[in-house]
Design a protein around this motif. Structure first.
Motif, PDB file in Angstrom:
ATOM      1  N   ASN A 164      -5.115   4.536   4.770  1.00 22.34           N
ATOM      2  CA  ASN A 164      -5.176   3.461   3.777  1.00 22.34           C
ATOM      3  C   ASN A 164      -4.185   2.348   4.086  1.00 22.34           C
ATOM      4  N   ARG A 165      -3.003   2.717   4.580  1.00 22.36           N
ATOM      5  CA  ARG A 165      -1.983   1.690   4.847  1.00 22.36           C
ATOM      6  C   ARG A 165      -2.339   0.807   6.037  1.00 22.36           C
ATOM      7  N   ILE A 166      -3.115   1.332   6.985  1.00 22.66           N
ATOM      8  CA  ILE A 166      -3.515   0.496   8.123  1.00 22.66           C
ATOM      9  C   ILE A 166      -4.801  -0.277   7.827  1.00 22.66           C
ATOM     10  N   ARG A 167      -5.403  -0.029   6.662  1.00 21.41           N
ATOM     11  CA  ARG A 167      -6.720  -0.603   6.360  1.00 21.41           C
ATOM     12  C   ARG A 167      -6.733  -2.129   6.406  1.00 21.41           C
ATOM     13  N   LEU A 168      -5.753  -2.771   5.772  1.00 23.26           N
ATOM     14  CA  LEU A 168      -5.771  -4.230   5.703  1.00 23.26           C
ATOM     15  C   LEU A 168      -5.630  -4.851   7.091  1.00 23.26           C
ATOM     16  N   GLY A 219       3.191  -9.385  -2.370  1.00 23.39           N
ATOM     17  CA  GLY A 219       3.396  -8.299  -1.434  1.00 23.39           C
ATOM     18  C   GLY A 219       2.496  -7.137  -1.800  1.00 23.39           C
ATOM     19  N   PRO A 220       2.583  -6.042  -1.052  1.00 20.36           N
ATOM     20  CA  PRO A 220       1.775  -4.881  -1.416  1.00 20.36           C
ATOM     21  C   PRO A 220       2.167  -4.305  -2.775  1.00 20.36           C
ATOM     22  N   TYR A 258      -5.591   0.749  -0.373  1.00 16.75           N
ATOM     23  CA  TYR A 258      -4.697   0.081   0.574  1.00 16.75           C
ATOM     24  C   TYR A 258      -3.301   0.706   0.597  1.00 16.75           C
ATOM     25  N   GLY A 259      -3.146   1.885   0.046  1.00 14.84           N
ATOM     26  CA  GLY A 259      -1.837   2.520   0.032  1.00 14.84           C
ATOM     27  C   GLY A 259      -1.939   4.031   0.064  1.00 14.84           C
ATOM     28  N   GLY A 260      -0.778   4.664   0.231  1.00 15.12           N
ATOM     29  CA  GLY A 260      -0.750   6.119   0.241  1.00 15.12           C
ATOM     30  C   GLY A 260      -0.850   6.682   1.643  1.00 15.12           C
ATOM     31  N   THR A 261      -2.041   7.074   2.046  1.00 10.48           N
ATOM     32  CA  THR A 261      -2.226   7.710   3.347  1.00 10.48           C
ATOM     33  C   THR A 261      -2.077   6.705   4.494  1.00 10.48           C
ATOM     34  N   LEU A 305       3.641  -9.807   5.411  1.00 10.54           N
ATOM     35  CA  LEU A 305       2.672  -9.127   4.560  1.00 10.54           C
ATOM     36  C   LEU A 305       2.012  -7.922   5.220  1.00 10.54           C
ATOM     37  N   LEU A 306       1.416  -8.112   6.397  1.00 11.82           N
ATOM     38  CA  LEU A 306       0.679  -7.018   7.017  1.00 11.82           C
ATOM     39  C   LEU A 306       1.599  -5.846   7.352  1.00 11.82           C
ATOM     40  N   MET A 307       2.778  -6.128   7.869  1.00 12.23           N
ATOM     41  CA  MET A 307       3.708  -5.057   8.199  1.00 12.23           C
ATOM     42  C   MET A 307       4.152  -4.311   6.948  1.00 12.23           C
ATOM     43  N   SER A 308       4.422  -5.017   5.874  1.00  9.93           N
ATOM     44  CA  SER A 308       4.878  -4.350   4.652  1.00  9.93           C
ATOM     45  C   SER A 308       3.793  -3.467   4.055  1.00  9.93           C
ATOM     46  N   CYS A 309       2.526  -3.745   4.409  1.00  7.47           N
ATOM     47  CA  CYS A 309       1.436  -2.866   3.985  1.00  7.47           C
ATOM     48  C   CYS A 309       1.365  -1.609   4.842  1.00  7.47           C
ATOM     49  N   LEU A 310       1.775  -1.699   6.099  1.00  9.21           N
ATOM     50  CA  LEU A 310       1.727  -0.547   7.003  1.00  9.21           C
ATOM     51  C   LEU A 310       2.735   0.526   6.630  1.00  9.21           C
ATOM     52  N   SER A 311       3.924   0.118   6.254  1.00 11.63           N
ATOM     53  CA  SER A 311       5.039   1.057   6.134  1.00 11.63           C
ATOM     54  C   SER A 311       5.074   1.749   4.773  1.00 11.63           C
TER      55      SER A 311
END
Length: 420
Positions: free
Chosen positions: A244-248, A170-171, A238-241, A222-228
Motif C-alpha cells: 500500500n505504501r508503494i502504491r502512489l 502530506g500522507p 495508501y498506507g499500512g502494508t 510527498l512520494l517519499m513520505s508515503c513510502l516510509s
C-alpha cells in the motif's frame, strides 16, 4: 577549402544564431589518438531513444529563483554554462506540479501553460549545444512552504512571504520538524488531484522539449513520505502494508510512462534508507531492504528505466554515522547493493560527495554503477568534466568556441583533430 567547409554554420534547434556544435562537449574521442581505450566513465550510454555522451550528469540543484514558477535568465546562465562544458546530461531542478507542491514560493513549476515557454528557451539552448537535458518533477508534500535556505534554514514562508502554510499536504498530519508547517492529511480526492496535476506537468515538460523525466521520490517530499512507515500512518489503500505504501509511487510511475513517448527515458530518484536505524532502532522506517524490494517491483513493471539512489531527508531524527557514512561517495555502496539485487534490468546512478575522477571511475567499474550525478562539484567548477578528463588523460570534445584557444597546448589541444 570550399565556402561550405569554411562556413560558421548555425545550430538548427534555435531561432537565433549560435554556432553549430557538431561534437557534444564531453564526448570522448574513440579511439583516442594514442590508441588508449576510452574508460567507462567517458563511454556513451544509451537509454531508450536517448544517447548520453558520458556517464557524468548534473544532479538537480534547487535555485529558488523563479517568478511565479517561471524560469528566468538565471537558469539560462546556470545550466547553459554547465551544458557548454561537457556534462553528459543535465537535470532541471525539482519542478513543482502544483503551486502547493513547491518547497519555497520561488520554486520552478509546470502547473500552468505559461511556464512552458521559459523552460523551452533553456532546453532549446542546451540542445543547441548538442547536449541532453531532463527535468525532475516533484511535490514537496509536508516540507512545502519554506523560505529560501540562504535566508533561513528552517523558517516557514507565511502568506505575507507568498507561502501557503495552511495548505501544506502530506500522507498524514505529522510535520517534518517542529519548525515546519502543520500538514493536512491528503484525502482520496486530494490524491486524485495530485495525480492529475502530475500528468499535466509531464505533458508540459514533453511539450517544452526535455529528453527525459525524473520522478522525485526522495528527501522526505510527498512520494517519499508515503513510502516510509515512519511518516505514513494511513490506514487506507495508501498506507499500512509495504504494497500500500508503494502504491502512489507506482501509480505515478505508470502515469508518467503512459504520458511520454516510448523513446523517452523515465528515471526515479529513490532513497535507500531513512537513516533511522541508529536514532530510532525499534521504530519502523524505510531501510535498504525496502529499497531493494521496491526496485525489484519497479524493474518488473517496466515503467522506469533508471534509478538515482540517494538517502535521508525524510525524518528530522535521522542520524548518519559520521565515520561510516559521511564520506566521499557514501551513497554509492547503497546504490551498488540495490543494483546487485536487481541486475541489469535497470540502470543505476549514485550521487553525494563524488569528488574525483578516480573515485567516479571506480564507481562505474568496480561498483558497476552506470552513471553518477554531481551537484556541488559543478557549482564549484562548471568545467568539472574537463578537469576529470585531464585527470584521466582523456581527449574529449569541447564547445567549438572554447577549444580553438587551446590549439597548441598538450592533450586537450588535439581534441578537434581527434574527434572530427
Amino acid at each position: 577549402m570550399t565556402s561550405r567547409s569554411l562556413e560558421n554554420r548555425a545550430a538548427p534547434t534555435v531561432n537565433y544564431f549560435t554556432p553549430y556544435q557538431n561534437v557534444p562537449a564531453g564526448l570522448a574521442a574513440d579511439p583516442q589518438s594514442d590508441g588508449k581505450l576510452v574508460p567507462k566513465l567517458f563511454q556513451k550510454i544509451h537509454i531508450r531513444g536517448v544517447t548520453f555522451s558520458n556517464r557524468i550528469g548534473l544532479s538537480p540543484l534547487c535555485q529558488y529563483s523563479t517568478d511565479d514558477g517561471h524560469m528566468t535568465d538565471w537558469r539560462l546562465a546556470h545550466l547553459g554554462a554547465i551544458a557548454q562544458r561537457g556534462a553528459g546530461f543535465l537535470i532541471v531542478e525539482a519542478t513543482a506540479v502544483s503551486p502547493e507542491g513547491r518547497i519555497t514560493p520561488q520554486d520552478h513549476g509546470l502547473w500552468k501553460d505559461s511556464q512552458i515557454e521559459p523552460l523551452r528557451r533553456v532546453v532549446d539552448f542546451i540542445h543547441s549545444q548538442n547536449q541532453v537535458v531532463g527535468i525532475q518533477l516533484a511535490h514537496a508534500g509536508r516540507k512545502a512552504s519554506m523560505v529560501a535556505p540562504w535566508i533561513s534554514f528552517g523558517d516557514v514562508a507565511n502568506e505575507k512571504l507568498g507561502g501557503w502554510p495552511k495548505a501544506v499536504q502530506g500522507p498524514g498530519d505529522i510535520p517534518y520538524a517542529e519548525y515546519s508547517a502543520q500538514p493536512q492529511a491528503m484525502c482520496l480526492e486530494d490524491i486524485g488531484k495530485f495525480k492529475a496535476d502530475w500528468v499535466a506537468a509531464v505533458k508540459r515538460a514533453v511539450k517544452a522539449g526535455v529528453d527525459f523525466i525524473e520522478i522525485h521520490n526522495a528527501h522526505g517530499y510527498l512520494l517519499m513520505s508515503c513510502l516510509s512507515p515512519a511518516t505514513n500512518k494511513r490506514s487506507d489503500g495508501y498506507g499500512g502494508t509495504f504494497e500500500n505504501r508503494i502504491r502512489l509511487t507506482l501509480e505515478i510511475a505508470k502515469l508518467t510512462r503512459a504520458s511520454v513517448p516510448d523513446s523517452m527515458p523515465v528515471i526515479i530518484r529513490l532513497p535507500a534508507t531513512d537513516w533511522l536505524e541508529e536514532s530510532l532502532p525499534h521504530e519502523p522506517s524505510w531501510r535498504l531492504e525496502d529499497a531493494v524490494a521496491f526496485s525489484q517491483v519497479l524493474a518488473d513493471t517496466g515503467y522506469i528505466d533508471a534509478i538515482d539512489v540517494c538517502s535521508g531527508g525524510n525524518h528530522s531524527a535521522q542520524k548518519l554515522h559520521v565515520k561510516l557514512h559521511v564520506k566521499p561517495s557514501f551513497q554509492a555502496l547503497l546504490a551498488a547493493n540495490i543494483k546487485q539485487a536487481v541486475g541489469d534490468r535497470l540502470f543505476f546512478a549514485a550521487s553525494g560527495m563524488i569528488t574525483t575522477a578516480a573515485l567516479v571511475q571506480e564507481l562505474v567499474t568496480e561498483q558497476q554503477l552506470d552513471f553518477v550525478l554531481v551537484g556541488r562539484g559543478f557549482l564549484k567548477n562548471p568545467a568539472l568534466v574537463w578537469k576529470w578528463a585531464e585527470e584521466l588523460q582523456i581527449e574529449i570534445g569541447m564547445a567549438n568556441r572554447f577549444r580553438w584557444p587551446f590549439a597548441q597546448r598538450g592533450r586537450i589541444a588535439i581534441l578537434a583533430k581527434a574527434l572530427e
